[in-house]
Design a protein around this motif. Structure first.
Motif, PDB file in Angstrom:
ATOM      1  N   ILE A 137      52.321  50.267  66.030  1.00 53.75           N
ATOM      2  CA  ILE A 137      52.115  49.235  65.020  1.00 53.75           C
ATOM      3  C   ILE A 137      51.076  49.710  64.007  1.00 53.75           C
ATOM      4  N   PHE A 138      51.417  49.620  62.743  1.00 54.63           N
ATOM      5  CA  PHE A 138      50.476  49.902  61.659  1.00 54.63           C
ATOM      6  C   PHE A 138      50.074  48.561  61.046  1.00 54.63           C
ATOM      7  N   GLN A 139      48.796  48.236  61.117  1.00 54.43           N
ATOM      8  CA  GLN A 139      48.297  46.987  60.548  1.00 54.43           C
ATOM      9  C   GLN A 139      47.900  47.224  59.086  1.00 54.43           C
ATOM     10  N   ASN A 140      48.762  46.799  58.200  1.00 57.22           N
ATOM     11  CA  ASN A 140      48.560  47.076  56.773  1.00 57.22           C
ATOM     12  C   ASN A 140      47.746  45.965  56.116  1.00 57.22           C
ATOM     13  N   SER A 141      46.900  46.357  55.177  1.00 56.33           N
ATOM     14  CA  SER A 141      46.095  45.415  54.389  1.00 56.33           C
ATOM     15  C   SER A 141      46.142  45.849  52.931  1.00 56.33           C
ATOM     16  N   LEU A 142      46.705  45.002  52.079  1.00 56.74           N
ATOM     17  CA  LEU A 142      46.797  45.311  50.655  1.00 56.74           C
ATOM     18  C   LEU A 142      45.777  44.470  49.882  1.00 56.74           C
ATOM     19  N   PRO A 143      44.720  45.080  49.345  1.00 52.67           N
ATOM     20  CA  PRO A 143      43.761  44.313  48.525  1.00 52.67           C
ATOM     21  C   PRO A 143      44.404  43.915  47.197  1.00 52.67           C
ATOM     22  N   HIS A 144      44.211  42.683  46.786  1.00 46.73           N
ATOM     23  CA  HIS A 144      44.821  42.179  45.560  1.00 46.73           C
ATOM     24  C   HIS A 144      43.765  41.601  44.629  1.00 46.73           C
ATOM     25  N   PHE A 145      43.961  41.813  43.337  1.00 45.14           N
ATOM     26  CA  PHE A 145      43.097  41.229  42.315  1.00 45.14           C
ATOM     27  C   PHE A 145      43.957  40.370  41.390  1.00 45.14           C
ATOM     28  N   ALA A 146      43.913  39.071  41.642  1.00 46.16           N
ATOM     29  CA  ALA A 146      44.817  38.139  40.961  1.00 46.16           C
ATOM     30  C   ALA A 146      44.562  38.072  39.452  1.00 46.16           C
ATOM     31  N   GLY A 147      43.290  37.981  39.043  1.00 49.72           N
ATOM     32  CA  GLY A 147      42.978  37.820  37.633  1.00 49.72           C
ATOM     33  C   GLY A 147      43.500  38.947  36.763  1.00 49.72           C
ATOM     34  N   PRO A 148      43.142  40.196  37.064  1.00 54.25           N
ATOM     35  CA  PRO A 148      43.655  41.305  36.253  1.00 54.25           C
ATOM     36  C   PRO A 148      45.179  41.411  36.265  1.00 54.25           C
ATOM     37  N   LEU A 149      45.805  41.164  37.420  1.00 57.44           N
ATOM     38  CA  LEU A 149      47.261  41.228  37.472  1.00 57.44           C
ATOM     39  C   LEU A 149      47.887  40.158  36.584  1.00 57.44           C
ATOM     40  N   ALA A 150      47.297  38.966  36.575  1.00 58.27           N
ATOM     41  CA  ALA A 150      47.812  37.892  35.723  1.00 58.27           C
ATOM     42  C   ALA A 150      47.682  38.263  34.250  1.00 58.27           C
ATOM     43  N   LEU A 151      46.555  38.848  33.868  1.00 59.06           N
ATOM     44  CA  LEU A 151      46.384  39.279  32.480  1.00 59.06           C
ATOM     45  C   LEU A 151      47.424  40.321  32.098  1.00 59.06           C
ATOM     46  N   SER A 152      47.649  41.296  32.977  1.00 60.07           N
ATOM     47  CA  SER A 152      48.650  42.329  32.700  1.00 60.07           C
ATOM     48  C   SER A 152      50.021  41.709  32.507  1.00 60.07           C
ATOM     49  N   ALA A 153      50.364  40.744  33.357  1.00 60.88           N
ATOM     50  CA  ALA A 153      51.669  40.100  33.256  1.00 60.88           C
ATOM     51  C   ALA A 153      51.801  39.315  31.960  1.00 60.88           C
ATOM     52  N   ILE A 154      50.780  38.545  31.620  1.00 58.53           N
ATOM     53  CA  ILE A 154      50.838  37.708  30.412  1.00 58.53           C
ATOM     54  C   ILE A 154      50.953  38.573  29.160  1.00 58.53           C
ATOM     55  N   PHE A 155      50.107  39.596  29.062  1.00 63.04           N
ATOM     56  CA  PHE A 155      50.134  40.453  27.874  1.00 63.04           C
ATOM     57  C   PHE A 155      51.435  41.239  27.777  1.00 63.04           C
ATOM     58  N   SER A 156      51.963  41.683  28.910  1.00 67.51           N
ATOM     59  CA  SER A 156      53.136  42.562  28.878  1.00 67.51           C
ATOM     60  C   SER A 156      54.422  41.830  28.529  1.00 67.51           C
ATOM     61  N   THR A 157      54.499  40.521  28.821  1.00 63.72           N
ATOM     62  CA  THR A 157      55.736  39.801  28.533  1.00 63.72           C
ATOM     63  C   THR A 157      55.930  39.559  27.037  1.00 63.72           C
ATOM     64  N   GLY A 158      54.829  39.358  26.318  1.00 63.46           N
ATOM     65  CA  GLY A 158      54.923  39.133  24.881  1.00 63.46           C
ATOM     66  C   GLY A 158      55.452  37.771  24.484  1.00 63.46           C
ATOM     67  N   VAL A 159      55.508  36.819  25.423  1.00 62.55           N
ATOM     68  CA  VAL A 159      56.051  35.495  25.100  1.00 62.55           C
ATOM     69  C   VAL A 159      54.959  34.448  24.915  1.00 62.55           C
ATOM     70  N   VAL A 160      53.723  34.787  25.251  1.00 62.40           N
ATOM     71  CA  VAL A 160      52.588  33.879  25.062  1.00 62.40           C
ATOM     72  C   VAL A 160      51.660  34.490  24.019  1.00 62.40           C
ATOM     73  N   ASP A 161      51.223  33.681  23.074  1.00 63.24           N
ATOM     74  CA  ASP A 161      50.322  34.166  22.029  1.00 63.24           C
ATOM     75  C   ASP A 161      49.059  34.730  22.674  1.00 63.24           C
ATOM     76  N   PRO A 162      48.759  36.024  22.457  1.00 62.85           N
ATOM     77  CA  PRO A 162      47.565  36.610  23.073  1.00 62.85           C
ATOM     78  C   PRO A 162      46.261  36.174  22.419  1.00 62.85           C
ATOM     79  N   LEU A 163      46.353  35.523  21.251  1.00 60.15           N
ATOM     80  CA  LEU A 163      45.139  35.122  20.526  1.00 60.15           C
ATOM     81  C   LEU A 163      44.681  33.754  21.017  1.00 60.15           C
ATOM     82  N   GLN A 164      44.133  33.748  22.232  1.00 59.51           N
ATOM     83  CA  GLN A 164      43.654  32.516  22.846  1.00 59.51           C
ATOM     84  C   GLN A 164      42.276  32.761  23.454  1.00 59.51           C
ATOM     85  N   PRO A 165      41.365  31.783  23.314  1.00 60.11           N
ATOM     86  CA  PRO A 165      40.005  31.987  23.826  1.00 60.11           C
ATOM     87  C   PRO A 165      39.964  32.364  25.300  1.00 60.11           C
ATOM     88  N   LYS A 166      40.795  31.744  26.124  1.00 66.18           N
ATOM     89  CA  LYS A 166      40.740  31.999  27.556  1.00 66.18           C
ATOM     90  C   LYS A 166      41.104  33.446  27.882  1.00 66.18           C
TER      91      LYS A 166
END
Length: 439
Positions: free
Chosen positions: A258-287
Motif C-alpha cells: 500500500i502506498f499512502q499518497n498525499s497531494l498538497p493543494h493550494f486552492a487560491g492560486p489554482l482558482a486564480l489560474s482557472a479564472i484567468f485562463s478561461t477568459g470568460v470573467v472580466d479580469p479587471l476586478q478588485p478581488k
C-alpha cells in the motif's frame, strides 16, 4: 481620483523570478539523478518533483539551462517492460510500480517546448500509458482499475492536451468530468457525488476549458464566478483540501503493498489560474487584483510559499501553483512585464509603463475630469460667453462716450435674459426630480 486597486508588473515578475531562483538554488544531482524532490532541501531528486520543477520553468516562460539533465533523468526512470506497465513512471515509494500521479506530470514536463526533442520516444510511450490506464467509466485513478478521481482525471486530460495527443481518450475524459459535476452547483468534488471544492472545481475547469466546445460560455462563466465568490485574498488553502489523502495498492516484487499518497493543494492560486485562463470573467476586478497581491505579499524570503503541514521546509508543491497564478495574471491583465494596471472601477483600468505611471495617471485623470466638466456644462459656458460679449461691448462704448447711460442699460437686457435662461435651465432637472420623488 484614487485607483480601486493596482497590479504591478514589476512586482509580479519579481515574485516569479524569486520562485524560479528558489528552484535554481535547490537543484540537486545524485548518481543517475538530476532535479528536485518534494522537499527541496532533500539531496536526492524524485521523479514527480523533478517533472513539476521543470514544468514550472515553462510556466514562467523561462529556460532552464540544465533541463537536458532533468529530461535525461526522467527518461531513464521510465518503466519499460512487457508486463502491461510499460511507459509509465513510478514514485520513490512504489518501488518501480508506475502510477498516474507521476506519469501525468512527466508527460506535462516533457511536453514543454524543447523538452520533447530531448525525450525521444519517452513522451509517446508516456501518452500511451495514460491512454491504456483510463478506466472503463472514462475517468482516471492512480492506474487502471483504481477509483476514478476528479483531480487525476483533470490532470491526465491536461497532460494529453499539452502533449498534442487528444483523441478518444481526451473526449471520453471530458464526458466523465461533465457527468460527475455537482447537480446543485457548477462545481466538482474529489469524487463523484462529493461536495464541490475550490481545488477540484479549478482543475476540472482548467481541463475542460482547453477543449473547444466542452463547456458552454455560460457554464464556464457560472463556474468561474462560483470560484471568484470563494476566493479570499491572502488565503491560499481551503481546510477540506489542504491535503488529498488516499491509499494506492500496488505490487512490490509480487507481494501486495500500500502506498499512502498525499497531494498538497493550494486552492487560491489554482482558482486564480482557472479564472484567468478561461477568459470568460472580466479580469479587471478588485478581488482578483487583491488576490494576486496577496500571493506576492505572502511569498517567503526563499522564494517559496508556506506548505501548511510542513511550514519550515520549502516544497516544489508550494511553488508551481503560485507561479501558475502569477503568470496567468500577468498574461490576462498586463501588457508587458514592466507595466502597471491601475483599476479605476470594475472593468476599467489604466495600463501603462511603470516608468511613467504616476505622471501619466495624474495627467489622464485631470484631463478626464476637465472633459467631463466641459461636457456637463457646455450650455452654461455658451450662455456666459454670449453674456460676456454682449455686456463687454456696451461697457466699452459707455467708457468711450459713444453710449449714453440709457443706451447702456438697454443693452444689458439681453445679458440679463441669458442669465435668467441659464438659471431656469439648471433648475429644470431639480424640479422634475423633486416632483418624481414626492409621488
Amino acid at each position: 481620483m484614487r485607483s480601486a486597486a493596482e497590479l504591478s508588473g514589476t512586482a509580479v515578475t519579481a515574485s516569479i523570478d524569486l520562485a524560479i531562483g528558489c528552484l535554481r538554488q535547490n537543484f540537486r544531482t545524485a548518481p543517475g539523478a538530476a532535479g528536485w524532490y518534494h522537499y527541496l532541501d532533500d539531496p536526492n531528486p524524485g521523479i514527480t518533483a523533478s517533472a513539476v520543477g521543470l514544468f514550472t520553468f515553462g510556466l514562467a516562460g523561462g529556460r532552464f539551462e540544465r533541463a537536458p539533465e532533468v529530461v535525461g533523468y526522467l527518461t531513464a526512470q521510465q518503466r519499460l517492460s512487457p508486463d502491461g506497465c510499460s511507459g509509465g513512471w513510478p514514485v520513490r515509494t512504489t518501488n518501480g510500480f508506475p502510477i498516474g500521479e507521476a506519469t501525468a506530470w512527466v508527460v506535462r514536463a516533457l511536453s514543454r517546448p524543447g523538452a520533447g526533442l530531448l525525450a525521444g520516444d519517452s513522451l509517446r510511450l508516456g501518452v500511451e500509458w495514460l491512454r491504456a490506464n483510463q478506466n472503463v467509466d472514462f475517468g482516471w485513478g492512480s492506474y487502471l482499475g483504481q477509483p476514478s478521481r476528479v483531480f487525476h482525471t483533470a490532470l491526465n486530460m491536461l497532460a494529453l492536451h499539452e502533449s498534442g495527443a487528444g483523441g478518444e481518450a481526451l473526449a471520453n475524459g471530458q464526458r466523465w468530468l461533465i457527468d460527475v459535476q455537482n447537480a446543485q452547483t457548477p462545481g466538482w468534488g474529489p469524487l463523484p457525488g462529493a461536495q464541490p471544492t475550490v481545488v477540484h472545481t479549478s482543475v476540472a475547469l482548467m481541463a475542460l476549458a482547453r477543449i473547444p466546445g466542452a463547456l458552454s460560455t455560460n457554464t464556464m462563466r457560472q463556474t468561474a464566478e462560483w470560484l471568484l465568490e470563494r476566493i479570499e485574498p491572502g488565503v491560499h488553502v481551503e481546510r477540506s483540501t489542504t491535503v488529498e489523502e488516499y491509499d494506492v495498492p500496488f505490487t512490490d516484487g509480487g507481494a501486495p503493498a500500500i502506498f499512502q499518497n498525499s497531494l498538497p493543494h493550494f486552492a487560491g492560486p489554482l482558482a486564480l489560474s482557472a479564472i484567468f485562463s478561461t477568459g470568460v470573467v472580466d479580469p479587471l476586478q478588485p478581488k482578483l487584483f487583491q488576490a494576486v497581491s496577496g500571493i506576492i505579499d505572502t511569498q517567503l524570503e526563499g522564494g517559496h510559499w508556506e506548505l501548511p503541514r510542513s511550514p519550515m521546509r520549502p516544497s516544489v508543491w508550494a511553488l508551481w501553483p503560485f507561479v501558475s497564478a502569477l503568470s496567468a495574471a500577468r498574461s490576462a491583465v498586463l501588457s508587458t512585464p514592466r507595466s502597471k494596471a491601475s483599476l479605476l472601477y470594475p472593468g476599467c483600468a489604466i495600463v501603462q509603463s511603470e516608468d511613467q505611471a504616476q505622471d501619466l495617471t495624474r495627467r489622464l485623470l485631470i484631463q478626464n475630469a476637465l472633459f467631463d466638466w466641459l461636457r456637463s456644462k457646455w450650455l452654461t459656458l455658451v450662455l456666459w460667453a454670449v453674456a460676456l460679449v454682449t455686456t463687454g461691448i456696451p461697457i466699452a462704448l459707455l467708457v468711450t462716450g459713444r453710449f449714453s447711460v440709457n443706451d447702456f442699460l438697454t443693452a444689458l437686457i439681453l445679458p440679463a435674459l441669458l442669465m435668467v435662461l441659464q438659471y431656469v435651465w439648471e433648475r429644470r432637472p431639480r424640479a422634475r426630480a423633486g416632483a418624481g420623488g414626492s409621488g
